[in-house]
Design an enzyme around this catalytic site. Structure first.
Site, PDB file in Angstrom:
ATOM      1  N   SER A  38       5.147  -1.437  -1.239  1.00 32.89           N
ATOM      2  CA  SER A  38       4.399  -1.399  -2.492  1.00 32.89           C
ATOM      3  C   SER A  38       4.675  -0.043  -3.140  1.00 32.89           C
ATOM      4  CB  SER A  38       2.903  -1.611  -2.241  1.00 32.89           C
ATOM      5  OG  SER A  38       2.334  -0.524  -1.562  1.00 32.89           O
ATOM      6  N   HIS A  74       1.262  -6.047   2.322  1.00 35.70           N
ATOM      7  CA  HIS A  74       1.621  -5.739   3.711  1.00 35.70           C
ATOM      8  C   HIS A  74       1.249  -6.875   4.663  1.00 35.70           C
ATOM      9  CE1 HIS A  74       1.584  -1.112   2.937  1.00 35.70           C
ATOM     10  NE2 HIS A  74       2.587  -1.731   2.364  1.00 35.70           N
ATOM     11  N   GLN A 120      -5.004  -3.582   0.030  1.00 38.57           N
ATOM     12  CA  GLN A 120      -3.888  -3.438   0.979  1.00 38.57           C
ATOM     13  C   GLN A 120      -4.305  -2.875   2.342  1.00 38.57           C
ATOM     14  OE1 GLN A 120       0.133  -1.958  -0.512  1.00 38.57           O
ATOM     15  NE2 GLN A 120      -0.521  -0.205   0.685  1.00 38.57           N
ATOM     16  N   GLU A 121      -5.223  -1.896   2.351  1.00 38.01           N
ATOM     17  CA  GLU A 121      -5.515  -1.219   3.616  1.00 38.01           C
ATOM     18  C   GLU A 121      -7.004  -0.915   3.772  1.00 38.01           C
ATOM     19  OE1 GLU A 121      -2.955   2.265   3.761  1.00 38.01           O
ATOM     20  OE2 GLU A 121      -1.284   1.081   2.962  1.00 38.01           O
ATOM     21  N   GLU A 178       1.622  -2.615   9.013  1.00 41.46           N
ATOM     22  CA  GLU A 178       1.271  -1.288   9.519  1.00 41.46           C
ATOM     23  C   GLU A 178       0.434  -1.364  10.789  1.00 41.46           C
ATOM     24  OE1 GLU A 178      -0.290   1.038   6.261  1.00 41.46           O
ATOM     25  OE2 GLU A 178       1.680   1.096   5.309  1.00 41.46           O
ATOM     26  N   ASP A 212      -7.184   1.748   0.910  1.00 38.99           N
ATOM     27  CA  ASP A 212      -6.068   1.861  -0.026  1.00 38.99           C
ATOM     28  C   ASP A 212      -5.979   0.517  -0.729  1.00 38.99           C
ATOM     29  OD1 ASP A 212      -3.850   2.176  -1.543  1.00 38.99           O
ATOM     30  OD2 ASP A 212      -2.433   2.442   0.110  1.00 38.99           O
ATOM     31  N   GLU A 246      -7.904   5.011  -2.237  1.00 41.93           N
ATOM     32  CA  GLU A 246      -6.549   5.323  -2.721  1.00 41.93           C
ATOM     33  C   GLU A 246      -6.105   4.284  -3.743  1.00 41.93           C
ATOM     34  OE1 GLU A 246      -3.860   5.921   0.570  1.00 41.93           O
ATOM     35  OE2 GLU A 246      -2.164   5.166  -0.573  1.00 41.93           O
ATOM     36  N   ASP A 299      -1.542   7.676  -4.998  1.00 38.08           N
ATOM     37  CA  ASP A 299      -0.286   7.425  -4.270  1.00 38.08           C
ATOM     38  C   ASP A 299       0.773   6.978  -5.283  1.00 38.08           C
ATOM     39  OD1 ASP A 299       1.791   6.479  -2.702  1.00 38.08           O
ATOM     40  OD2 ASP A 299       0.696   4.784  -1.884  1.00 38.08           O
ATOM     41  N   LYS A 354       4.166  11.506   0.509  1.00 41.51           N
ATOM     42  CA  LYS A 354       5.215  10.718   1.158  1.00 41.51           C
ATOM     43  C   LYS A 354       6.547  11.371   0.818  1.00 41.51           C
ATOM     44  CE  LYS A 354       3.109   6.093   0.730  1.00 41.51           C
ATOM     45  NZ  LYS A 354       2.939   4.966  -0.231  1.00 41.51           N
ATOM     46  N   HIS A 370       2.916   7.982   6.183  1.00 43.99           N
ATOM     47  CA  HIS A 370       4.064   7.138   6.560  1.00 43.99           C
ATOM     48  C   HIS A 370       4.388   6.185   5.409  1.00 43.99           C
ATOM     49  CE1 HIS A 370       1.329   3.547   7.882  1.00 43.99           C
ATOM     50  NE2 HIS A 370       0.931   4.104   6.779  1.00 43.99           N
ATOM     51  N   ARG A 371       5.338   5.278   5.623  1.00 41.85           N
ATOM     52  CA  ARG A 371       5.561   4.138   4.739  1.00 41.85           C
ATOM     53  C   ARG A 371       5.325   2.862   5.556  1.00 41.85           C
ATOM     54  NH1 ARG A 371       7.353   5.667  -0.503  1.00 41.85           N
ATOM     55  NH2 ARG A 371       6.392   3.629  -0.856  1.00 41.85           N
ATOM     56  N   SER A 372       5.222   1.749   4.849  1.00 38.38           N
ATOM     57  CA  SER A 372       4.998   0.501   5.597  1.00 38.38           C
ATOM     58  C   SER A 372       6.222   0.133   6.441  1.00 38.38           C
ATOM     59  CB  SER A 372       4.612  -0.624   4.645  1.00 38.38           C
ATOM     60  OG  SER A 372       5.505  -0.692   3.560  1.00 38.38           O
ATOM     61  N   LYS A 385      -2.149   9.561   7.279  1.00 39.95           N
ATOM     62  CA  LYS A 385      -2.281   8.107   7.260  1.00 39.95           C
ATOM     63  C   LYS A 385      -1.009   7.559   7.872  1.00 39.95           C
ATOM     64  CE  LYS A 385      -1.611   5.279   3.495  1.00 39.95           C
ATOM     65  NZ  LYS A 385      -1.913   4.395   2.373  1.00 39.95           N
TER      66      LYS A 385
HETATM   67  P1  PGA Z   1       4.215   1.383   1.134  1.00 39.64           P
HETATM   68  O1  PGA Z   1       2.644   1.386   1.314  1.00 39.64           O
HETATM   69  O2  PGA Z   1       4.803   2.256   2.158  1.00 39.64           O
HETATM   70  O3  PGA Z   1       4.554  -0.069   1.302  1.00 39.64           O
HETATM   71  O4  PGA Z   1       4.480   1.863  -0.266  1.00 39.64           O
HETATM   72  C1  PGA Z   1       1.919   2.471   1.759  1.00 39.64           C
HETATM   73  C2  PGA Z   1       0.854   2.840   0.767  1.00 39.64           C
HETATM   74  O5  PGA Z   1       0.701   2.195  -0.285  1.00 39.64           O
HETATM   75  O6  PGA Z   1       0.153   3.826   0.989  1.00 39.64           O
HETATM   76 ZN    ZN Z   2      -0.959   3.605  -1.044  1.00 34.94          ZN
END
Ligand code: PGA
Ligand code: ZN
Length: 422
Positions: free
Chosen positions: A42, A153, A161-162, A203, A240, A284, A311, A336, A364-366, A387
């Site tokens: 994402s 994800h 998402q999270e 994740e 998130d 987030e 982000d 990131k 991190h990334r997904s 994270k």
């Molecule tokens: P991504 O997601 O690594 O798929 O971009 C992580 C996030 O949105 O924080």
């Molecule tokens: Zn994010």
């Protein structure tokens, strides 16, 4: 004098089975070190370019061109001083010649940047966190553990998402990690007992089909209590939302799982309701990267009480963060490294944020790998938060296990926990 003797790259796989770049740096003293770059799903629109081959291999996702570009970077860096990270990164940026690495690819640039840092620390026999952060690298980051996955994800009905837990009332990282692992297991039992799927998202969090975007919070609170911890005191909640993924400039925010569409203002009101009902300390990407007007309202209404992390909004880019600071948008930034391209540019963004009292969350990334660079990097920059997914799956635990190792080694290390949001 030690100099860079060789640099090469390999196409390897990330945790989703997609190709990614691993760069290897060899110094004249025979020190050898590698680094693997992660990959997002994402992604923010303004992230540095991740170069993909777009041919028949790996459904277009091959990174052979990026690996070839590492060879071009090698031509410039071979013979130079590896211990001057800023100069190394400036040479890579100059060679690329664009703002967003659209020439070389940020995957090529970052893999080399990280591998040079790692080789240098190894050559000096200094741990990476200390090489990058010096004697002041002392803060063990408080984790945001992602235990329920939704959005892009996971293949479920949850729009956000999270759903993460943050262990605050702990004196050290080790016990914070243990508490959250216990909660993870209790969460699995609760989901299983109720007939929900306990399969995992990208994740490492569970990805059940739940009725609303609120239900995951309810179940997490239950799991916290069942594990013997007090929600809001010992363990808090972070979200998130990754709302850019379901935002349409004309229609608004589409919560498909709940079959309703909200305006920016309605979504802010929804967050206010959630924050008054549950111990949420951080949100987030609550609004889209394209909705700065909405972000203004969100920050005005919730910024005094809750950490609002940008982000997709800031993409680790100091120029965009600067605009955010000027316009009083958000109060924290996700960090990131592959959104911006090199170790030094990541550091610049963190410094700008810290100077302006924006909190930093290393991330991190997904799509990840066994490379735990960000664990050291979080300690080096004293970001105070990290994270890096659930406490399951090797590419996620690699970072947590590295932090355990760092905590054991650091004397005078600090786990901020309950002081983080004071
Ligand atoms: P991504 O997601 O690594 O798929 O971009 C992580 C996030 O949105 O924080
Ligand atoms: Zn994010």
């Amino acid at each position: 004098m030690v100099f860079i003797d060789d640099i090469f790259a390999d196409e390897v796989l990330d945790s989703r089975g997609n190709p990614t770049v691993r760069a290897t740096v060899i110094l004249s003293d025979k020190t050898e070190a590698s680094a693997i770059v992660p990959s997002g799903a994402s992604t923010g629109k303004k992230e540095a370019l991740e170069l993909r081959d777009k041919d028949e291999r790996y459904m277009g996702k091959g990174v052979l061109k990026a690996c070839e570009n590492v060879a071009k970077i090698a031509d410039v860096l071979i013979g130079t001083d590896p211990f001057n990270q800023a100069e190394i990164d400036a040479l890579i940026k100059d060679l690329d010649g664009t703002d967003n690495y659209s020439n070389l690819g940020a995957n090529a640039a970052l893999s080399v940047s990280m591998a040079v840092a790692r080789a240098s620390s190894k050559s000096l026999d200094i741990p990476l966190y200390k090489y990058l952060g010096g004697s002041n690298a002392l803060t063990l980051p408080t984790p945001m553990f992602n235990i329920i996955n939704g959005g892009s994800h996971a293949n479920n009905s949850v729009d956000f998402q999270e759903y993460m837990i943050m262990p605050l009332n702990f004196d050290d990282f080790e016990n914070a990690l243990r508490a959250c692992a216990e909660i993870y297991h209790n969460l699995k039992n609760i989901l299983h007992t109720r007939g929900h799927s306990t399969s995992l998202g990208d994740e490492g969090g569970f990805a059940p089909n739940l009725k609303s975007n609120e239900e995951p919070i309810e179940i997490i609170i239950e799991a916290i209590k069942k594990s013997g911890y007090e929600p809001g005191v010992d363990i808090t909640i972070a979200l998130d939302v990754a709302s850019s993924e379901f935002y349409d400039e004309k229609k608004g925010y589409r919560l498909a799982g709940e079959n309703r569409t909200l305006s920016s203002f309605e979504l802010v009101q929804y967050y206010e309701k959630l924050c008054s009902k549950y111990p949420i300390v951080s949100i987030e990407d609550g609004l889209s990267e394209d909705d700065w007007d909405g972000w203004k309202i969100l920050t005005e209404r919730l910024g005094g009480k809750v950490q609002l992390v940008g982000d997709d909004l800031f993409v680790t880019n100091k120029n965009i963060l600067k605009q955010g600071i000027e316009q009083k948008i958000a109060n924290a930034i996700l960090i990131k490294p592959n959104q911006i391209g090199t170790v030094s540019e990541t550091m610049q963004t963190v410094r700008l944020a810290q100077r302006n009292n924006y909190k930093c969350v290393m991330s991190h990334r997904s799509g990840e790998s066994e490379d735990a660079f960000i664990a050291d990097f979080a300690v080096a920059l004293n970001t105070g938060q990290i994270k890096t997914g659930a406490m399951a799956r090797g590419e996620r635990t690699a970072k947590y296990n590295r932090l355990l190792e760092i905590e054991r080694r650091i004397i005078f290390g600090e786990y901020l926990g309950k002081h983080l949001f004071k």
